[in-house]
Write an enzyme that holds these catalytic residues in place. Structure first.
Site, PDB file in Angstrom:
ATOM      1  N   GLY A 122       0.795  -1.228   0.000  1.00 49.24           N
ATOM      2  CA  GLY A 122       0.000   0.000   0.000  1.00 49.24           C
ATOM      3  C   GLY A 122       0.823   1.273   0.000  1.00 49.24           C
ATOM      4  O   GLY A 122       2.011   1.258  -0.281  1.00 49.24           O
ATOM      5  N   HIS A 130       3.889   1.394  -8.060  1.00 51.72           N
ATOM      6  CA  HIS A 130       2.790   0.425  -7.922  1.00 51.72           C
ATOM      7  C   HIS A 130       1.814   0.562  -9.100  1.00 51.72           C
ATOM      8  O   HIS A 130       1.338  -0.438  -9.653  1.00 51.72           O
ATOM      9  CB  HIS A 130       1.986   0.693  -6.648  1.00 51.72           C
ATOM     10  CG  HIS A 130       2.758   0.570  -5.366  1.00 51.72           C
ATOM     11  ND1 HIS A 130       3.045   1.650  -4.574  1.00 51.72           N
ATOM     12  CD2 HIS A 130       3.277  -0.514  -4.737  1.00 51.72           C
ATOM     13  CE1 HIS A 130       3.705   1.235  -3.498  1.00 51.72           C
ATOM     14  NE2 HIS A 130       3.862  -0.066  -3.570  1.00 51.72           N
TER      15      HIS A 130
HETATM   16  P1  AMP Z   1       5.734  -2.616  -1.828  1.00 50.75           P
HETATM   17  O1  AMP Z   1       4.389  -1.990  -1.619  1.00 50.75           O
HETATM   18  O2  AMP Z   1       6.879  -1.709  -1.502  1.00 50.75           O
HETATM   19  O3  AMP Z   1       5.848  -3.986  -1.210  1.00 50.75           O
HETATM   20  O4  AMP Z   1       5.846  -2.847  -3.396  1.00 50.75           O
HETATM   21  C1  AMP Z   1       4.885  -3.596  -4.097  1.00 50.75           C
HETATM   22  C2  AMP Z   1       5.422  -3.913  -5.481  1.00 50.75           C
HETATM   23  O5  AMP Z   1       5.697  -2.687  -6.160  1.00 50.75           O
HETATM   24  C3  AMP Z   1       6.737  -4.697  -5.447  1.00 50.75           C
HETATM   25  O6  AMP Z   1       6.720  -5.668  -6.477  1.00 50.75           O
HETATM   26  C4  AMP Z   1       7.765  -3.639  -5.700  1.00 50.75           C
HETATM   27  O7  AMP Z   1       8.949  -4.132  -6.299  1.00 50.75           O
HETATM   28  C5  AMP Z   1       7.012  -2.731  -6.655  1.00 50.75           C
HETATM   29  N1  AMP Z   1       7.607  -1.384  -6.667  1.00 50.75           N
HETATM   30  C6  AMP Z   1       7.918  -0.631  -5.594  1.00 50.75           C
HETATM   31  N2  AMP Z   1       8.505   0.523  -5.982  1.00 50.75           N
HETATM   32  C7  AMP Z   1       8.572   0.479  -7.335  1.00 50.75           C
HETATM   33  C8  AMP Z   1       9.075   1.367  -8.332  1.00 50.75           C
HETATM   34  N3  AMP Z   1       9.638   2.535  -8.028  1.00 50.75           N
HETATM   35  N4  AMP Z   1       8.963   0.989  -9.627  1.00 50.75           N
HETATM   36  C9  AMP Z   1       8.404  -0.196  -9.959  1.00 50.75           C
HETATM   37  N5  AMP Z   1       7.907  -1.070  -9.078  1.00 50.75           N
HETATM   38  C10 AMP Z   1       7.991  -0.754  -7.780  1.00 50.75           C
END
Ligand code: AMP
Length: 302
Positions: free
Chosen positions: A45, A51
């Site tokens: 989130g 995301h």
């Molecule tokens: P998180 O909410 O941080 O667990 O991220 C959820 C998903 O979004 C994971 O697969 C992350 O690798 C991806 N994600 C987070 N930051 C980025 C970004 N800057 N660019 C692309 N994907 C991202």
């Protein structure tokens, strides 16, 4: 398609907001029987463009999109930022709806880890280095990630699951888990989305004060220098160039290393295969990670 328009459980966003895994299974039974493809995007989130890029990709390629929204305690160390991790469910639901999400699965902790929970999924080797070094977040961090993602794969049974290259080691662990445990899901890893000055988007960027926010952009500058110098000269020179950039900004990295992108084993020179250069650094209250995948020039042209 939009499964929820007829009866969205969260009226404002138009998504179907579910908190129980049985409700999630029930909601997916009909689309699965009908032969619709199901895409899954796991998140913690506090959504940002990174995301949203995953959600939009899922919406453009799959018939039904499920986003999980769960700040997973199992991937935080005691004393890490679990309690203060930023949360804004209403905003996340609105953004998810706009990005084409049909179902948001936002379970309470007891739904994921009921009393007596005792089983974990651990990918050995590649989770024990970089962020998985026991002196850093440790392999338990990745064990927490692979365990919760395995549970999501079992409940949602997606055709495709989307992850970000921003968390390269996490993506490698999930790919390996899916392969080793015969999950019939395609794991897609999409490029890192960045701010205008190069800073990789992250929910944790919210911890940065204005001055730190500006300084944080040096991580991506250092990685760009690493890539350029590696391609022009050598990997060793590339790592030196990155280190100099970080030093000039007064940042001592937790690590700055060249690794095989799948095995996470150390790499000493460019050898016709892509090399991952990964960095982690504490900037103010935020522990930031970033990476670049350096492809030999002849492979870039393809
Ligand atoms: P998180 O909410 O941080 O667990 O991220 C959820 C998903 O979004 C994971 O697969 C992350 O690798 C991806 N994600 C987070 N930051 C980025 C970004 N800057 N660019 C692309 N994907 C991202």
């Amino acid at each position: 398609m939009n499964l929820s328009t007829t009866n969205p459980s969260h009226a404002k966003s138009g998504v179907n907001l579910l908190r129980a895994k049985q409700d999630l299974r029930d909601a997916l039974a009909w689309p699965r029987r009908t032969g619709y493809s199901i895409g899954l995007v796991p998140t913690m989130g506090y959504l940002h463009e990174g995301h949203l890029s995953l959600l939009r990709a899922a919406a453009s390629r799959c018939d039904v999109v499920v986003m999980s929204l769960f700040v997973n305690p199992a991937q935080f160390r005691p004393g890490e930022d679990l309690e203060r991790y930023p949360r804004d469910e209403e905003r996340d639901l609105a953004l998810a709806g706009e990005a084409g999400v049909d179902i948001v699965y936002a379970p309470p902790v007891e739904e994921v880890y009921p009393q007596g929970f005792a089983t974990h999924v651990e990918v050995e080797g590649l989770t024990e280095v970089l962020c998985g070094d026991p002196d850093r977040r440790g392999p338990e961090h990745f064990r927490g990630v692979t365990t919760v993602v395995a549970k999501l794969f079992n409940t949602v049974q997606p055709d495709v699951a989307y992850f970000g290259q921003k968390d390269a080691q996490q993506a490698a662990a999930i790919r390996r888990m899916a392969r080793d445990l015969d999950f019939s899901v395609k794991v897609e890893v999409l490029p890192t989305v960045r701010e205008d000055d190069g800073l990789a988007m992250s929910s944790r960027n919210a911890y940065l004060m204005a001055e730190e926010r500006d300084r944080a952009a040096v991580l991506s500058r250092a990685l760009r220098a690493a890539e350029q110098t590696t391609l022009d000269d050598s990997l060793a020179a590339g790592l030196d160039a990155a280190r100099r950039e970080l030093e000039a900004a007064g940042i001592e990295p937790e690590y700055l290393e060249a690794r095989d992108p799948e095995e996470m084993t150390p790499v000493a020179e460019l050898n016709g295969r892509p090399v991952l250069v990964a960095v982690a650094a504490q900037v103010g209250a935020a522990r930031l990670i970033d990476n670049v995948l350096i492809r030999p020039r002849d492979q870039k042209l393809r």
